[in-house]
Design an enzyme around this catalytic site. Structure first.
Site, PDB file in Angstrom:
ATOM      1  N   ALA A  48       0.791  -1.235   0.000  1.00 25.64           N
ATOM      2  CA  ALA A  48       0.000   0.000   0.000  1.00 25.64           C
ATOM      3  C   ALA A  48       0.832   1.298   0.000  1.00 25.64           C
ATOM      4  O   ALA A  48       0.639   2.147  -0.888  1.00 25.64           O
ATOM      5  CB  ALA A  48      -0.975  -0.031   1.179  1.00 25.64           C
ATOM      6  N   ARG A  89      -5.140   0.060  -9.227  1.00 25.76           N
ATOM      7  CA  ARG A  89      -5.521  -0.993  -8.257  1.00 25.76           C
ATOM      8  C   ARG A  89      -6.566  -0.394  -7.308  1.00 25.76           C
ATOM      9  O   ARG A  89      -6.447   0.774  -6.937  1.00 25.76           O
ATOM     10  CB  ARG A  89      -4.314  -1.513  -7.458  1.00 25.76           C
ATOM     11  CG  ARG A  89      -3.393  -2.403  -8.301  1.00 25.76           C
ATOM     12  CD  ARG A  89      -2.371  -3.124  -7.449  1.00 25.76           C
ATOM     13  NE  ARG A  89      -2.921  -4.312  -6.810  1.00 25.76           N
ATOM     14  CZ  ARG A  89      -2.248  -5.024  -5.899  1.00 25.76           C
ATOM     15  NH1 ARG A  89      -1.046  -4.650  -5.506  1.00 25.76           N
ATOM     16  NH2 ARG A  89      -2.791  -6.103  -5.369  1.00 25.76           N
ATOM     17  N   ASP A 237      -3.910  -2.616   3.867  1.00 27.01           N
ATOM     18  CA  ASP A 237      -4.161  -1.826   2.648  1.00 27.01           C
ATOM     19  C   ASP A 237      -5.205  -0.741   2.864  1.00 27.01           C
ATOM     20  O   ASP A 237      -5.246   0.247   2.138  1.00 27.01           O
ATOM     21  CB  ASP A 237      -4.599  -2.743   1.512  1.00 27.01           C
ATOM     22  CG  ASP A 237      -3.433  -3.593   1.065  1.00 27.01           C
ATOM     23  OD1 ASP A 237      -3.186  -4.627   1.715  1.00 27.01           O
ATOM     24  OD2 ASP A 237      -2.725  -3.184   0.134  1.00 27.01           O
ATOM     25  N   ASN A 247      -6.466  -6.533   4.370  1.00 25.83           N
ATOM     26  CA  ASN A 247      -5.065  -6.875   4.085  1.00 25.83           C
ATOM     27  C   ASN A 247      -5.055  -8.099   3.179  1.00 25.83           C
ATOM     28  O   ASN A 247      -6.114  -8.669   2.850  1.00 25.83           O
ATOM     29  CB  ASN A 247      -4.278  -7.123   5.380  1.00 25.83           C
ATOM     30  CG  ASN A 247      -2.768  -7.185   5.129  1.00 25.83           C
ATOM     31  OD1 ASN A 247      -2.234  -6.350   4.404  1.00 25.83           O
ATOM     32  ND2 ASN A 247      -2.093  -8.158   5.687  1.00 25.83           N
ATOM     33  N   LYS A 248      -3.879  -8.511   2.798  1.00 29.94           N
ATOM     34  CA  LYS A 248      -3.699  -9.626   1.863  1.00 29.94           C
ATOM     35  C   LYS A 248      -4.563 -10.831   2.222  1.00 29.94           C
ATOM     36  O   LYS A 248      -4.688 -11.185   3.390  1.00 29.94           O
ATOM     37  CB  LYS A 248      -2.207 -10.006   1.863  1.00 29.94           C
ATOM     38  CG  LYS A 248      -1.810 -11.149   0.959  1.00 29.94           C
ATOM     39  CD  LYS A 248      -2.283 -10.986  -0.464  1.00 29.94           C
ATOM     40  CE  LYS A 248      -1.845  -9.677  -1.087  1.00 29.94           C
ATOM     41  NZ  LYS A 248      -2.576  -9.382  -2.357  1.00 29.94           N
TER      42      LYS A 248
HETATM   43  O1  MRU Z   1      -1.140  -7.313  -3.384  1.00 28.39           O
HETATM   44  P1  MRU Z   1      -0.078  -6.614  -2.613  1.00 28.39           P
HETATM   45  O2  MRU Z   1       1.233  -7.323  -2.629  1.00 28.39           O
HETATM   46  O3  MRU Z   1       0.033  -5.165  -2.993  1.00 28.39           O
HETATM   47  O4  MRU Z   1      -0.607  -6.653  -1.113  1.00 28.39           O
HETATM   48  C1  MRU Z   1       0.200  -6.096  -0.096  1.00 28.39           C
HETATM   49  C2  MRU Z   1      -0.370  -6.256   1.267  1.00 28.39           C
HETATM   50  O5  MRU Z   1      -1.433  -6.804   1.458  1.00 28.39           O
HETATM   51  C3  MRU Z   1       0.397  -5.617   2.387  1.00 28.39           C
HETATM   52  O6  MRU Z   1       0.260  -6.349   3.567  1.00 28.39           O
HETATM   53  C4  MRU Z   1      -0.151  -4.191   2.622  1.00 28.39           C
HETATM   54  O7  MRU Z   1      -0.170  -3.488   1.416  1.00 28.39           O
HETATM   55  C5  MRU Z   1       0.646  -3.443   3.610  1.00 28.39           C
HETATM   56  S1  MRU Z   1       2.234  -3.016   2.975  1.00 28.39           S
HETATM   57  C6  MRU Z   1       3.058  -2.093   4.104  1.00 28.39           C
END
Ligand code: MRU
Length: 346
Positions: A48, A89, A237, A247-248
């Site tokens: 993010a 995104r 995110d 989050n992921k």
């Molecule tokens: O799909 P991504 O790799 O962009 O997802 C990233 C995540 O889910 C991270 O945990 C989140 O962005 C925090 S990054 C400091």
């Protein structure tokens, strides 16, 4: 080795190509809003805060590219740049936060010539990048205090230097704890399907000799049930006004398991990731990615041809499962509407 996820070189933005790590370490170069948007969409850059910084540079690059144009062409070109970046995104709110901040700066330059606007926008992008590192350091200091010496910390996805301008959010907390002299070891979830844990978190920790053990996502419950996890620290995110955390994909599963085993679940969360306009997690847009990410990886395809696939890239962890948010302003225990709003009052 210092990990510089994004850097400014020769009037261009360079970003580490995270799609090919750890097999190869290469920078790709970007010179327009559209090219940066493409880099975000295709996951050259991800995470993010890093997406937010990249988007800010995308705006500045567009202004530099168009500075010789007439005012109307400059303005319509800039609008198109904002649009293409905003569509890259959907889930990480830092993208929109970064774009809004750049738009405010642009708005404050009414009547000034294009070159001056472009210079000012580039300065702002540089500032957003430096600020991100300062914020991560501040979160790191607060978060490090939560971890006991010797803690074995499970993390999901990559919220490290690669997901930010530097230091990282969740991994920033671990780095700061190590810098403070604590013995910390990391358990990295592989993070199917894009493998940010196996490819990126494991790589970052190995670079710095921070002890790391890689597990597949379905092993977290076993590790917790055997008493091998002392804390969970993840990034985010987008956090809704009530404290629900996007989050992921897979983070929710980890949070449920952590609650079941009485393990604290901490979320590293810069203020730029909190979206007060979103009432709760159900209103956070969740990106759906391509079926190919689930049916195989790169050239290898293992799923039956023609199978129906779902691939949501993020999930929502309800606020009630979050022990604390760690922000640059301090630790927010048991996040809720009131204590989150309070972060923006002082
Ligand atoms: O799909 P991504 O790799 O962009 O997802 C990233 C995540 O889910 C991270 O945990 C989140 O962005 C925090 S990054 C400091």
């Amino acid at each position: 080795m210092k990990i510089e996820t994004l850097r400014w070189a020769g009037n261009k933005l360079e970003m580490i190509d995270q799609r090919i790590l750890p097999a190869a370490f290469e920078y790709s170069s970007y010179d327009s809003a559209a090219s940066v948007a493409d880099g975000i969409r295709s996951m050259v850059v991800r995470g993010a805060p890093a997406i937010g910084v990249a988007a800010a540079y995308g705006v500045a690059l567009e202004a530099l590219r168009l500075q010789g144009a007439f005012t109307t062409a400059f303005e319509s070109g800039m609008e198109a740049g904002f649009t293409v970046l905003a569509q890259s995104r959907p889930t990480a709110v830092n993208l929109f936060w970064g774009l809004e901040r750049m738009r405010r700066v642009w708005g404050s330059m009414a009547g000034q010539d294009n070159a001056a606007v472009a210079r000012r926008l580039l300065d702002e992008a540089h500032e957003i990048r430096s600020e991100d590192i300062r914020i991560n350091r501040a979160m790191g200091a607060f978060g490090a205090e939560l971890l006991p010496d010797g803690a074995r910390v499970l993390t999901h996805c990559n919220a490290g230097a690669l997901a930010t301008a530097g230091h990282g959010t969740a991994l920033g907390i671990l780095r700061s704890a190590v810098e403070a002299g604590k013995k910390i070891s990391v358990i990295a979830d592989e993070t199917r399907p894009f493998l940010q844990g196996a490819r990126l978190t494991a790589w970052e920790m190995v670079q710095e000799n921070i002890p790391v053990t890689l597990i597949t996502d379905n092993m977290a419950g076993f590790m917790m049930s055997r008493g091998e996890v002392d804390a969970v620290v993840v990034g985010t995110d987008r956090v809704a006004a009530n404290g629900d955390v996007a989050n992921k994909i897979g983070t929710y599963m980890v949070a449920v398991l952590a609650r079941r085993h009485g393990i604290p679940f901490y979320v590293a969360c810069p203020l730029s990731t909190i979206d007060l306009a979103v009432r709760d997690g159900a209103a956070i847009p969740i990106e759906e990615r391509s079926a190919e990410e689930v049916t195989g990886f790169r050239d290898a395809q293992w799923a039956a041809k023609g199978v129906k696939v779902r691939n949501p890239a993020f999930d929502i962890t309800p606020a009630e499962l979050v022990t604390a948010l760690v922000t640059e302003k301090g630790v927010v225990n048991r996040p809720n509407r009131e204590n989150i709003a309070g972060l923006f009052r002082s």
